[in-house]
Design a protein around this motif. Structure first.
Motif, short mmCIF file in Angstrom:
data_model
loop_
_atom_site.label_atom_id
_atom_site.label_comp_id
_atom_site.label_asym_id
_atom_site.label_seq_id
_atom_site.Cartn_x
_atom_site.Cartn_y
_atom_site.Cartn_z
N TRP A 167 39.85 47.07 46.71
CA TRP A 167 40.92 46.98 45.39
C TRP A 167 42.13 47.73 45.61
O TRP A 167 43.28 47.43 45.07
CB TRP A 167 40.06 46.91 44.15
N VAL A 176 47.85 49.90 38.03
CA VAL A 176 47.37 48.73 37.30
C VAL A 176 46.63 47.66 38.11
O VAL A 176 45.69 47.06 37.81
CB VAL A 176 48.88 48.32 36.75
N VAL A 177 47.18 47.23 39.38
CA VAL A 177 46.55 46.26 40.17
C VAL A 177 45.19 46.84 40.53
O VAL A 177 44.14 45.78 40.46
CB VAL A 177 47.68 45.88 41.27
N SER A 178 45.01 47.93 41.00
CA SER A 178 43.81 48.15 41.49
C SER A 178 42.69 48.48 40.35
O SER A 178 41.72 47.86 40.71
CB SER A 178 44.12 49.90 42.12
N ILE A 179 43.07 48.94 39.17
CA ILE A 179 42.27 48.99 38.22
C ILE A 179 41.98 47.62 37.63
O ILE A 179 40.62 47.25 37.41
CB ILE A 179 42.66 49.66 36.83
N ILE A 180 42.64 46.77 37.63
CA ILE A 180 42.53 45.35 37.05
C ILE A 180 41.66 44.69 37.89
O ILE A 180 40.41 44.00 37.91
CB ILE A 180 43.79 44.70 36.78
N LEU A 181 41.84 44.67 39.19
CA LEU A 181 41.01 44.11 40.42
C LEU A 181 39.61 44.62 40.24
O LEU A 181 38.63 43.90 40.67
CB LEU A 181 41.73 44.11 41.71
N PHE A 183 37.89 43.53 37.04
CA PHE A 183 37.65 42.23 36.62
C PHE A 183 37.07 41.37 37.85
O PHE A 183 36.44 40.23 37.53
CB PHE A 183 39.09 41.53 36.05
N THR A 184 37.30 41.61 39.01
CA THR A 184 36.89 40.77 40.26
C THR A 184 35.73 41.42 40.84
O THR A 184 35.04 40.67 41.75
CB THR A 184 38.06 40.56 41.16
#
Length: 146
Positions: A32, A59-64, A67-68
């Motif tokens: 991630w 932001v991208v790392s934490i969201i991924l 959530f994924t």
């Protein structure tokens, strides 16, 4: 060397490092951050400043990650260690010690004797065939084969 070029190189190095770490661990943790680094690299190539790149990375790392990762773990079975015991599920065995209501009996499955409980709580008599439904601790949970 320009600062933007140096930042782009830094993000490429981070992408490679996170991918190598992921390849060595198979823990679905660092991939991630590799994707977050890719987002930051794209912003770097578009000329955005370091603060914007860093925010995008986080932001991208934490969201991924949040959530994924659970979805990926569920479908990829990461962190689940299968054992040979799992292969007993669905196998047919023979009762060698009567399984009484609310009591443990014994069954022979694949040449091994297991403590067993009947899922239906009915008595199952010696020499009856049973199917292993699941394993709970050191007991197999069985049902009589029709």
């Amino acid at each position: 060397m320009s600062v933007l070029f140096q930042l782009s190189v830094m993000w490429v190095i981070l992408i490679i490092a996170f991918i190598v770490i992921e390849a060595l661990t198979f823990g679905l943790a660092s991939i991630w951050f590799a994707l977050g680094s890719l987002a930051a690299l794209i912003l770097s190539l578009l000329g955005f400043g370091f603060v914007i790149q860093l925010i995008a990375f986080l932001v991208v790392s934490i969201i991924l990650l949040f959530f994924t990762r659970p979805i990926a773990k569920k479908y990829l079975k990461i962190g689940t260690e299968k054992t040979n015991i799992d292969s007993l599920i669905g196998k047919v065995g023979v009762v060698v010690k009567r399984i009484e209501r609310h009591k443990v009996g014994q069954v022979k499955v694949e040449g091994q004797i297991w403590s067993a409980k009947n899922i239906d709580n009915d008595t199952i008599y010696v020499d009856s065939q049973v199917e292993v439904l699941r394993i709970e601790g050191v007991k197999v949970i069985v049902k009589i084969v029709d």
